[in-house]
Design a protein around this motif. Structure first.
Motif, short mmCIF file in Angstrom:
data_model
loop_
_atom_site.label_atom_id
_atom_site.label_comp_id
_atom_site.label_asym_id
_atom_site.label_seq_id
_atom_site.Cartn_x
_atom_site.Cartn_y
_atom_site.Cartn_z
N UNK A 29 37.41 27.82 51.30
CA UNK A 29 37.05 26.36 51.54
C UNK A 29 36.58 26.27 50.04
N UNK A 30 37.36 25.22 49.34
CA UNK A 30 36.84 24.79 48.02
C UNK A 30 35.88 23.59 48.16
N UNK A 31 34.98 23.56 47.36
CA UNK A 31 34.03 22.17 47.35
C UNK A 31 33.38 22.10 45.86
N UNK A 32 32.73 21.06 45.70
CA UNK A 32 32.03 20.68 44.60
C UNK A 32 30.66 20.48 44.98
N UNK A 33 29.64 21.22 44.59
CA UNK A 33 28.37 20.60 44.85
C UNK A 33 27.25 21.44 43.89
N UNK A 34 25.99 21.00 43.92
CA UNK A 34 25.00 21.84 42.90
C UNK A 34 24.93 23.27 43.51
N UNK A 35 24.53 24.07 42.50
CA UNK A 35 24.45 25.41 42.92
C UNK A 35 23.10 25.69 43.67
#
Length: 340
Positions: free
Chosen positions: A51-57
């Motif tokens: 699953x690919x996503x963009x989020x804060x680490x």
């Protein structure tokens, strides 16, 4: 915002029959703070679904997600950096992985339900700090209670099968002693109106070392003998912050019919009777999470039952993407709502 890839846990893949990545994507959107929901997509890497996503680490937040096996930060199109996730559980995971028995709900799925409940509760309306009180009115051998403990919350249950309560008590007593945790465990008879209902299990334990930020010095748990439909009567004035339960699938699972020794293998009749009682056991701002087989009860019908009981179901976006096939006779879904 950082590009990430997460790998679903392999045992989840077996249970969810190929839907693990989609279910994981829905969970991430619900429980992960700051995520870009438009970035969530199932993608194949090395022949395996991720699953690919963009989020804060936020490694701590990722560590609490139920279905993640590994998480990576995408440094370049063809370069991934593994993320080291901190310990998220208050107790050792073998509390939920050791028990094996027919009809047990997969522990990762139970973690998912607890996570969704914690993401749904309205803390401001509840006005409570520290551990929340989680009830499973059909708790079996206590997987939900144990998952609540791992997350730093108290766990309670109702179970009609006395042998399941006793088996869980035996396991817990051995496990707590082996882990050398300070605890008190009792099994005592319960009588109502001159009748013996069975034996109730009560447990208090002190977690090891420093506790999680929202956890108290001790956790409690209890299982009351009786029918799920009688949960309100059995627990009396006691109220809970979340109800999390996995209802009969009509295959292995079943619930006792009140006043008879037969098993009701249909979720429809059980939920129509029980949901109004369960809703009355929830504090306003509390969450209700129900797993059920949609082949026996349509989602719209369950949403209607919950709404009539004062529970507003989340019924759009990621909340509609938890449905998955378990086997040819079970298509499982989750209904998650907030007590008005």
């Amino acid at each position: 915002m950082i590009d990430h890839l997460v790998l679903p846990a392999p045992s989840t893949n077996r249970v969810y029959a190929g839907s693990a990545a989609e279910v994981l994507g829905a969970e991430l959107e619900v429980v992960l703070p700051g995520i870009d929901p438009t970035s969530i997509a199932v993608t194949e890497v090395g022949g395996v679904d991720h699953v690919a996503l963009r989020a804060p680490t936020d490694a701590a937040a990722l560590a609490r997600v139920s279905g993640i096996w590994m998480a990576y930060e995408r440094v370049a199109p063809d370069l991934l950096r593994p993320l080291t996730r901190p310990r998220a559980d208050l107790l050792d995971e073998d509390l939920i992985t050791i028990p094996r028995y027919q009809g047990k709900t997969n522990e990762q799925f139970t973690r998912l339900m607890v996570n969704l409940a914690m993401a749904t509760v309205d803390h401001d309306q509840l006005g409570r700090g520290g551990p929340l009180d989680v009830l499973d009115p059909m708790c079996g051998r206590g997987t939900t209670i144990s998952c609540a403990w791992l997350a730093g919350h108290n766990g309670f249950g109702v179970e009609s099968d006395q042998s399941a309560i006793e088996a869980h008590a035996t396991f817990l007593r051995t496990w707590l002693r082996r882990k050398r945790l300070k605890h008190k465990l009792t099994v005592n008879p319960v009588r109502r109106d001159g009748k013996n209902l069975g034996k109730r299990l009560d447990v208090t334990l002190t977690p090891p070392g420093p506790t999680l930020p929202d956890a108290s010095a001790s956790l409690t748990g209890a299982i009351m003998p009786g029918d799920a439909r009688d949960s309100l009567v059995l627990w009396g004035k006691r109220r809970f912050d979340a109800i999390v339960t996995d209802t009969p699938y009509g295959v292995v699972h079943g619930s006792r019919r009140a006043g008879s020794g037969s098993r009701d293998r249909s979720a429809a009749g059980l939920l129509a009777d029980a949901v109004p009682q369960w809703a009355d056991q929830l504090r306003p701002g509390g969450a209700m999470v129900i797993a059920w087989n949609t082949l026996g009860l349509a989602r719209a019908d369950l949403v209607s039952i919950m709404d009539d009981a004062g529970v507003t179901v989340h019924d759009t976006g990621p909340w509609r993407r938890f449905a998955h096939r378990v086997d040819s006779s079970i298509h499982r879904d989750l209904a998650v709502g907030l007590r008005r």
